[in-house]
Design an enzyme around this catalytic site. Sequence first.
Site, PDB file in Angstrom:
ATOM      1  N   GLU A   1      13.438  92.487  24.540  1.00 17.05           N
ATOM      2  CA  GLU A   1      13.773  91.423  25.491  1.00 17.05           C
ATOM      3  C   GLU A   1      13.268  90.051  25.025  1.00 17.05           C
ATOM      4  O   GLU A   1      12.415  89.433  25.645  1.00 17.05           O
ATOM      5  CB  GLU A   1      13.202  91.741  26.877  1.00 17.05           C
ATOM      6  CG  GLU A   1      13.828  92.942  27.543  1.00 17.05           C
ATOM      7  CD  GLU A   1      13.386  93.102  28.982  1.00 17.05           C
ATOM      8  OE1 GLU A   1      14.056  92.526  29.861  1.00 17.05           O
ATOM      9  OE2 GLU A   1      12.364  93.776  29.220  1.00 17.05           O
TER      10      GLU A   1
ATOM     11  N   HIS B   1      19.855  83.656  24.820  1.00 17.56           N
ATOM     12  CA  HIS B   1      19.030  83.081  25.878  1.00 17.56           C
ATOM     13  C   HIS B   1      18.484  81.693  25.560  1.00 17.56           C
ATOM     14  O   HIS B   1      18.664  80.759  26.320  1.00 17.56           O
ATOM     15  CB  HIS B   1      17.886  84.033  26.207  1.00 17.56           C
ATOM     16  CG  HIS B   1      17.052  83.594  27.352  1.00 17.56           C
ATOM     17  ND1 HIS B   1      17.420  83.809  28.663  1.00 17.56           N
ATOM     18  CD2 HIS B   1      15.880  82.933  27.405  1.00 17.56           C
ATOM     19  CE1 HIS B   1      16.504  83.296  29.475  1.00 17.56           C
ATOM     20  NE2 HIS B   1      15.553  82.764  28.732  1.00 17.56           N
TER      21      HIS B   1
ATOM     22  N   HIS C   1      13.046  86.180  24.599  1.00 18.87           N
ATOM     23  CA  HIS C   1      13.440  85.043  25.443  1.00 18.87           C
ATOM     24  C   HIS C   1      13.214  83.715  24.721  1.00 18.87           C
ATOM     25  O   HIS C   1      14.060  83.258  23.985  1.00 18.87           O
ATOM     26  CB  HIS C   1      12.700  85.103  26.777  1.00 18.87           C
ATOM     27  CG  HIS C   1      13.207  86.152  27.709  1.00 18.87           C
ATOM     28  ND1 HIS C   1      14.411  86.055  28.369  1.00 18.87           N
ATOM     29  CD2 HIS C   1      12.686  87.347  28.079  1.00 18.87           C
ATOM     30  CE1 HIS C   1      14.616  87.120  29.100  1.00 18.87           C
ATOM     31  NE2 HIS C   1      13.578  87.940  28.943  1.00 18.87           N
TER      32      HIS C   1
ATOM     33  N   GLU D   1       9.472  89.903  26.006  1.00 22.06           N
ATOM     34  CA  GLU D   1       8.964  90.248  27.334  1.00 22.06           C
ATOM     35  C   GLU D   1       8.301  91.628  27.365  1.00 22.06           C
ATOM     36  O   GLU D   1       7.639  91.983  28.341  1.00 22.06           O
ATOM     37  CB  GLU D   1      10.075  90.152  28.378  1.00 22.06           C
ATOM     38  CG  GLU D   1       9.535  89.912  29.761  1.00 22.06           C
ATOM     39  CD  GLU D   1      10.613  89.529  30.763  1.00 22.06           C
ATOM     40  OE1 GLU D   1      10.256  89.291  31.924  1.00 22.06           O
ATOM     41  OE2 GLU D   1      11.801  89.478  30.391  1.00 22.06           O
TER      42      GLU D   1
END
Length: 297
Positions: free
Chosen positions: A268, A228, A270, A285
């Site tokens: 998650e 990401h 990022h 996240e």
Amino acid sequence: MKINIQEYALSKQDSGPYGITAGIDGALWFTEQKGNRIGRITDTGEIKSFLLPTPGAGVMSIISDRNGDLWFTEYNANKIGKMTSIGHITEFELPSAESAPFGIAEGSDGAIWFTEMKSGRIGRITKSGEITEFELSNLHSFPSFITPGSDGALWFTQNLSNTIGRITIEGEMTEYPIPTPNSGPVGITSGPDGALWFVQILGNKIGRITSSGEISEFDIPTPNARPHAITSGTMGDLWFTEWGGNQIGRVTTEGTMIEYAIPTKNAEPHGIAVCTKGDVWFAEECNQIGRLSIFTG
């Protein structure tokens, strides 16, 4: 090289940390996309947050400028935000409606540059709030992250058109097609070698492009890692988040990679940033901030 990963839980639920940057005050600053706040975490793990004036702003990417002010994109509110280190916030409405500002960077001209995902433009805002927009050749290219290059220009990923874009501070644009079809470029950063490095969330690769437009690609060991964001380290390397692989990756300028598992499952990850002492910080996240410390010798 040995590493240790520590995670800091945020006290407020559903904060959804997304972007993160190292401030000149020595702290890390991050966006809380769901919580509608800007957060700050110190080296000792002390956390503080500041509520945004606009409800549901959809705050995404964040940077610290050379003066120490924080600049961030408000994807849903169609605004660029500015905050001092003591929490004073100013918001600037963008001229184009529903432009969905996303990536943000400080240019060599001292202005703040940003991408407009939905309107297909690159924006520029001065420190006093004057905004200029530059239209891309493909309004549906979905420009994502943006970063200053060693050549003085701004470089950005175009997620849907599968290209890397370059814009000078005068507004002149060039585009470079990525060899891997439908690679889905997202994060991009200026590397320690003077080239630009970017991640391919669908191509499962790390890309490198020189200022003259020559592209190299390196496969990520973990399948469907969905990289990401990416940032330069302090040892001539680069670090990136693997949203799908639940890992933090490291790549050398020669393309050698190593991956480190995040302790929390489905974290998650990022945004990612490196502080002056070399620690790698990342936004999870799942309501946590992660820190990867490096030990050598």
